[in-house]
Design a protein around this motif. Structure first.
Motif, PDB file in Angstrom:
ATOM      1  N   LYS A   1       4.428   1.857  44.459  1.00 35.25           N
ATOM      2  CA  LYS A   1       3.973   0.567  43.599  1.00 35.25           C
ATOM      3  C   LYS A   1       4.861  -0.490  44.490  1.00 35.25           C
ATOM      4  O   LYS A   1       5.719  -0.752  44.790  1.00 35.25           O
TER       5      LYS A   1
ATOM      6  N   SER B   1       1.966  -6.494  40.464  1.00 33.26           N
ATOM      7  CA  SER B   1       2.034  -5.521  41.531  1.00 33.26           C
ATOM      8  C   SER B   1       0.774  -4.621  41.165  1.00 33.26           C
ATOM      9  O   SER B   1      -0.004  -4.497  40.194  1.00 33.26           O
TER      10      SER B   1
ATOM     11  N   VAL C   1      -0.301  -0.127  42.680  1.00 30.42           N
ATOM     12  CA  VAL C   1      -0.104   1.101  43.036  1.00 30.42           C
ATOM     13  C   VAL C   1      -0.846   1.336  44.165  1.00 30.42           C
ATOM     14  O   VAL C   1      -2.197   1.611  43.805  1.00 30.42           O
TER      15      VAL C   1
END
Length: 118
Positions: free
Chosen positions: A3, A49, A51
């Motif tokens: 992440k 964010s 991943v």
């Protein structure tokens, strides 16, 4: 799988997990290859964010594997839109100086002490 903050995402990284809104609606599917335009669109949507597959970034703030020189180079990219802001410009200069000095220290190997006096 890693992440990472969206500002550190780069083109050609591959999403390990889909990007979703808070309500669970999928914005971008798993396996999608990131592009500059996709990263910009996600930023505009307020995505913080993503991943991605593998471990493309060393996020260790210690020195872990990312050289100080590389971190200094990254500053230019991260601060590319704030040159007109004197405060942010000062922060960039400070960080650049820090990474330059720290990088110089990285290059110095510790001398073995053989017990003899100089």
């Amino acid at each position: 799988m890693q992440k990472i903050p969206l500002p550190l995402a780069e083109p050609d990284m591959v999403l390990e997990k889909p990007v979703t809104r808070e309500n669970g609606m999928i914005l971008v599917g798993q396996g999608t290859v990131l592009t500059e335009s996709l990263i910009a669109r996600l930023k505009n949507m307020g995505i913080a964010s993503v991943v991605v597959q593998g471990h493309p970034l060393d996020l260790d703030t210690g020195g872990g594997g990312t050289s100080m020189g590389r971190r200094g180079e990254r500053l230019e990219h991260l601060f590319r839109h704030v040159d007109q802001d004197p405060f942010m410009h000062g922060i960039r200069l400070f960080l650049n100086d820090y990474f330059t000095r720290k990088g110089a220290l990285e290059g110095m190997a510790p001398q073995a002490d053989d017990g003899r006096e100089g």
